[in-house]
Design an enzyme around this catalytic site. Structure first.
Site, mmCIF file in Angstrom:
data_model
loop_
_atom_site.group_PDB
_atom_site.id
_atom_site.type_symbol
_atom_site.label_atom_id
_atom_site.label_comp_id
_atom_site.label_asym_id
_atom_site.label_seq_id
_atom_site.Cartn_x
_atom_site.Cartn_y
_atom_site.Cartn_z
ATOM 1 C CG MET A 1 88.600 -17.192 105.622
ATOM 2 S SD MET A 1 87.718 -15.840 106.437
ATOM 3 C CE MET A 1 88.582 -15.749 108.013
ATOM 4 C CG HIS A 2 92.094 -22.127 102.517
ATOM 5 N ND1 HIS A 2 90.848 -22.707 102.500
ATOM 6 C CD2 HIS A 2 92.671 -22.454 101.339
ATOM 7 C CE1 HIS A 2 90.680 -23.355 101.372
ATOM 8 N NE2 HIS A 2 91.771 -23.214 100.646
#
Length: 352
Positions: free
Chosen positions: A199-200
């Protein structure tokens, strides 16, 4: 023939590893490799060069940690200076990052032919910076190397001339096949069965409400199966900003991993959850179902065949879908991204 290749982010290093290897094998072709510096952390950049056996870039521009417009402007100015020094026949760019756009604009400004690897992808979300970068780069490109039939249709619908479009398959498949034999276990204790999450993206991490909702979903997942999350520096910073209690969290946070370690995690997990475009495909190559934590994806063919599920941000929907998918047998029969020789097609096309 001289090719100036522009890279700046992890997915581009993987793609460039395959294309650069083909360039090295070709007679009469020289590559000048430029690293913009967009990913500058050792775990995000240098590690990839080391483990994939890539040679050091000829130029490292060291441009990072700036607002989008200033980042692209500084990269473009420095790439133009390299072009003036090197006099390439082609500028080659990958994907959809700010480095991609800067390279494309520099080539256009200097009158150098431009080719775009992974062209034609569209999420149809104009709020995404990546979507803007893709569209602008495709408009400027002289040759567009496309990975899928859908990408061809996207370009045709935008009025791109067929003579510029070259179907290649996906360079990431080349890499997945080649490096699968070299994958290695991260130096961390892993559960026997786990969900792998990455997740970024800014739309997930910059909005505190969305970030909290996603973290809640992962925490709830941990009630039935461990969740392992290699923590992107951006995500760590945003979690700290909202005061997330990492030490008390049931989520297993680990440091960012290199490509070979990521392949190991992909091949040994039970399910993938991600907001990354590249990881969606890599999950498919590893024969793992993927839950995409976004409202849209560039890889709709994966959704159409049930390998990928677009879930957005609602924690109840994410957890219930994950529990259902974890019960499915791994039935992966389609071959969606070519024959694993995309890099060869790219180099042969430029030589012609």
């Amino acid at each position: 023939m001289k090719i100036l290749s522009i890279i700046g982010a992890r997915p581009q290093f993987v793609k460039a590893a395959m294309v650069s290897a083909e360039i090295d094998r070709a007679d009469g072709v020289e590559e000048v490799l430029v690293h913009t510096g967009q990913h500058f952390d050792a775990n995000m950049s240098q590690l990839f060069f080391d483990e994939m056996g890539m040679r050091e870039p000829d130029y490292n521009l060291g441009v990072h940690s700036l607002p989008h417009e200033e980042l692209v402007a500084q990269m473009q100015a420095k790439i133009e200076a390299v072009i003036a020094e090197v006099h390439p026949d082609w500028v080659l760019v990958y994907g959809d990052t700010d480095s991609t756009l800067a390279g494309a604009q520099a080539a256009h400004a200097c009158g150098i032919r431009l080719c775009h690897v992974e062209a034609g992808l569209r999420s149809f979300n104009n709020q995404m910076r990546e979507e803007y970068n893709r569209i602008q780069t495709d408009k400027l490109s002289d040759v567009l190397f496309v990975p899928t039939r859908r990408a061809i249709l996207n370009l045709q619908n935008e009025g791109i001339d067929d003579s510029k479009i070259v179907p290649t398959g996906d360079v990431m498949k080349d890499a997945a096949l080649y490096f699968a034999q070299k994958m290695r276990k991260p130096q961390v204790d892993l559960p026997e069965r786990f969900v792998l999450c990455t997740m970024h993206r800014a739309e997930n991490t910059d909005n505190p409400d969305i970030l909290k909702e996603l973290l809640l979903a992962l925490e709830m997942m941990c009630n039935s199966i461990p969740v392992v999350l290699p923590l992107h520096p951006r995500t760590r910073q945003k979690m700290q900003a909202i005061g997330y209690p990492m030490e008390q969290s049931p989520i297993t946070f680990i440091e960012p991993v290199g490509y070979l370690e990521m392949l190991y995690l992909l091949h040994h997990c039970a399910l993938v959850m991600t907001d990354s475009g590249g990881v969606q495909k890599e999950a498919y190559f590893a024969h793992k179902y993927c839950l995409t934590l976004r409202e849209e994806t560039e890889w709709m063919e994966l959704c159409a065949r049930g390998y990928n599920h677009l879930l957005g941000h609602n924690h109840v929907n994410i957890v219930s879908t994950a529990q259902m998918i974890l019960e499915l047998p791994p039935l992966f029969a389609d071959d969606l991204y070519g024959d694993g020789h995309a890099a060869r097609t790219i180099v042969e096309t430029l030589m012609k």
